[in-house]
Design a protein around this motif. Structure first.
Motif, PDB file in Angstrom:
ATOM      1  N   LEU A 170      -9.935  -3.411  -1.672  1.00  0.00           N
ATOM      2  CA  LEU A 170     -11.368  -3.213  -1.028  1.00  0.00           C
ATOM      3  C   LEU A 170     -12.366  -4.618  -1.216  1.00  0.00           C
ATOM      4  N   ASN A 171     -12.319  -4.956  -2.476  1.00  0.00           N
ATOM      5  CA  ASN A 171     -13.155  -5.938  -2.882  1.00  0.00           C
ATOM      6  C   ASN A 171     -12.487  -7.357  -2.727  1.00  0.00           C
ATOM      7  N   THR A 172     -11.456  -7.519  -2.616  1.00  0.00           N
ATOM      8  CA  THR A 172     -10.797  -8.939  -2.523  1.00  0.00           C
ATOM      9  C   THR A 172     -10.918  -9.389  -1.269  1.00  0.00           C
ATOM     10  N   ARG A 173     -10.870  -8.596  -0.227  1.00  0.00           N
ATOM     11  CA  ARG A 173     -10.895  -8.761   0.906  1.00  0.00           C
ATOM     12  C   ARG A 173     -12.473  -9.321   1.562  1.00  0.00           C
ATOM     13  N   LYS A 174     -13.269  -9.079   0.621  1.00  0.00           N
ATOM     14  CA  LYS A 174     -14.621  -9.687   0.784  1.00  0.00           C
ATOM     15  C   LYS A 174     -14.960 -11.144   0.230  1.00  0.00           C
ATOM     16  N   GLU A 175     -14.056 -11.643  -0.443  1.00  0.00           N
ATOM     17  CA  GLU A 175     -13.914 -13.094  -1.115  1.00  0.00           C
ATOM     18  C   GLU A 175     -13.707 -14.035  -0.098  1.00  0.00           C
ATOM     19  N   LYS A 176     -14.617 -15.129  -0.265  1.00  0.00           N
ATOM     20  CA  LYS A 176     -14.726 -16.166   1.020  1.00  0.00           C
ATOM     21  C   LYS A 176     -13.414 -16.915   0.977  1.00  0.00           C
ATOM     22  N   GLU A 213      -7.818 -15.398   2.759  1.00  0.00           N
ATOM     23  CA  GLU A 213      -7.401 -15.129   4.209  1.00  0.00           C
ATOM     24  C   GLU A 213      -6.414 -13.807   4.807  1.00  0.00           C
ATOM     25  N   LYS A 214      -5.745 -13.443   3.601  1.00  0.00           N
ATOM     26  CA  LYS A 214      -4.947 -11.975   3.847  1.00  0.00           C
ATOM     27  C   LYS A 214      -4.792 -11.627   2.413  1.00  0.00           C
ATOM     28  N   TYR A 215      -4.770 -10.170   2.398  1.00  0.00           N
ATOM     29  CA  TYR A 215      -4.715  -9.446   1.050  1.00  0.00           C
ATOM     30  C   TYR A 215      -4.083  -8.280   1.730  1.00  0.00           C
ATOM     31  N   GLU A 216      -2.693  -8.121   1.635  1.00  0.00           N
ATOM     32  CA  GLU A 216      -2.205  -6.814   2.148  1.00  0.00           C
ATOM     33  C   GLU A 216      -1.403  -6.306   0.907  1.00  0.00           C
ATOM     34  N   LEU A 217      -1.526  -4.870   0.732  1.00  0.00           N
ATOM     35  CA  LEU A 217      -0.765  -4.205  -0.297  1.00  0.00           C
ATOM     36  C   LEU A 217       0.035  -3.064   0.585  1.00  0.00           C
ATOM     37  N   GLN A 218       1.526  -3.209   0.028  1.00  0.00           N
ATOM     38  CA  GLN A 218       2.377  -2.425   0.664  1.00  0.00           C
ATOM     39  C   GLN A 218       3.148  -1.680  -0.526  1.00  0.00           C
ATOM     40  N   GLN A 219       3.359  -0.330  -0.039  1.00  0.00           N
ATOM     41  CA  GLN A 219       4.186   0.248  -1.174  1.00  0.00           C
ATOM     42  C   GLN A 219       5.764   0.383  -0.364  1.00  0.00           C
ATOM     43  N   SER A 220       6.725   0.614  -1.307  1.00  0.00           N
ATOM     44  CA  SER A 220       8.150   0.544  -0.900  1.00  0.00           C
ATOM     45  C   SER A 220       8.473   1.945  -0.199  1.00  0.00           C
ATOM     46  N   LEU A 221       9.340   1.973   0.735  1.00  0.00           N
ATOM     47  CA  LEU A 221       9.817   3.108   1.451  1.00  0.00           C
ATOM     48  C   LEU A 221      10.828   3.898   0.383  1.00  0.00           C
ATOM     49  N   ASP A 222      11.366   2.916  -0.302  1.00  0.00           N
ATOM     50  CA  ASP A 222      12.780   3.530  -1.149  1.00  0.00           C
ATOM     51  C   ASP A 222      12.271   3.879  -2.393  1.00  0.00           C
ATOM     52  N   ASP A 223      11.011   3.588  -2.933  1.00  0.00           N
ATOM     53  CA  ASP A 223      10.740   3.867  -4.199  1.00  0.00           C
ATOM     54  C   ASP A 223       9.313   3.650  -4.321  1.00  0.00           C
ATOM     55  N   GLU A 224       8.547   4.849  -4.391  1.00  0.00           N
ATOM     56  CA  GLU A 224       7.111   4.829  -4.557  1.00  0.00           C
ATOM     57  C   GLU A 224       6.225   4.171  -5.506  1.00  0.00           C
ATOM     58  N   SER A 225       7.146   3.810  -6.589  1.00  0.00           N
ATOM     59  CA  SER A 225       6.621   3.195  -7.590  1.00  0.00           C
ATOM     60  C   SER A 225       6.607   1.738  -7.518  1.00  0.00           C
ATOM     61  N   PHE A 268       4.708  -1.501  -5.440  1.00  0.00           N
ATOM     62  CA  PHE A 268       3.950  -1.940  -4.483  1.00  0.00           C
ATOM     63  C   PHE A 268       4.240  -3.583  -4.475  1.00  0.00           C
ATOM     64  N   ILE A 269       3.589  -4.102  -3.207  1.00  0.00           N
ATOM     65  CA  ILE A 269       3.836  -5.199  -3.165  1.00  0.00           C
ATOM     66  C   ILE A 269       2.741  -5.970  -2.414  1.00  0.00           C
ATOM     67  N   PHE A 270       2.235  -6.823  -2.778  1.00  0.00           N
ATOM     68  CA  PHE A 270       1.006  -7.770  -2.188  1.00  0.00           C
ATOM     69  C   PHE A 270       1.442  -8.846  -1.645  1.00  0.00           C
ATOM     70  N   HIS A 271       1.055  -9.273  -0.222  1.00  0.00           N
ATOM     71  CA  HIS A 271       1.193 -10.437   0.247  1.00  0.00           C
ATOM     72  C   HIS A 271      -0.186 -10.991   0.498  1.00  0.00           C
ATOM     73  N   GLU A 272      -0.394 -12.308   0.059  1.00  0.00           N
ATOM     74  CA  GLU A 272      -1.718 -12.853   0.079  1.00  0.00           C
ATOM     75  C   GLU A 272      -1.616 -14.266   0.373  1.00  0.00           C
ATOM     76  N   ILE A 273      -2.870 -14.650   1.192  1.00  0.00           N
ATOM     77  CA  ILE A 273      -3.182 -16.042   1.731  1.00  0.00           C
ATOM     78  C   ILE A 273      -4.273 -16.475   0.811  1.00  0.00           C
ATOM     79  N   TRP A 274      -4.575 -17.556   0.477  1.00  0.00           N
ATOM     80  CA  TRP A 274      -5.807 -18.078  -0.206  1.00  0.00           C
ATOM     81  C   TRP A 274      -5.886 -19.421   0.436  1.00  0.00           C
ATOM     82  N   LYS A 275      -7.302 -19.731   0.680  1.00  0.00           N
ATOM     83  CA  LYS A 275      -7.727 -20.887   1.209  1.00  0.00           C
ATOM     84  C   LYS A 275      -7.477 -22.040   0.338  1.00  0.00           C
TER      85      LYS A 275
END
Length: 96
Positions: A29-35, A38-50, A52-59
């Motif tokens: 929520l907070n990071t997406r507001k940073e100038k 460019e991208k800040y996605e959080l994913q949770q594994s289907l195989d193991d709910e514990s 989490f994977i972030f995919h980020e792109i920074w300028k």
């Protein structure tokens, strides 16, 4: 300036999945507001709910460095040892 691509893999302790997810959701929520974000996605594994994977792109590296100084990131870093099974795996990359 080149964009920075970051992938982070986090594995929560079984008893900490919901606590970690709450902190990570706040980070999104907070990071997406940073100038510089460019991208800040959080994913949770289907195989193991514990898992989490972030995919980020920074300028820029400077933008990523500024992100890492934000209070919500520092809070995560402080709490991470008690929530994670092992340290986060962080991969930095650039387009080739």
């Amino acid at each position: 300036m080149i964009s920075i691509y970051l992938t982070a893999i986090l594995k929560a302790k079984k008893e900490s999945v919901q606590d970690l997810k709450s902190i990570l959701d706040n980070m999104v929520l907070n990071t997406r507001k940073e100038k510089a974000c460019e991208k800040y996605e959080l994913q949770q594994s289907l195989d193991d709910e514990s898992v989490f994977i972030f995919h980020e792109i920074w300028k820029s590296k400077e933008g990523l460095d500024a992100h890492n100084q934000q209070s919500y990131i520092k809070e995560f870093v402080e709490k991470a040892p008690s929530l994670l099974e092992k340290p986060a795996e962080i991969y930095l990359a650039k387009l080739v």
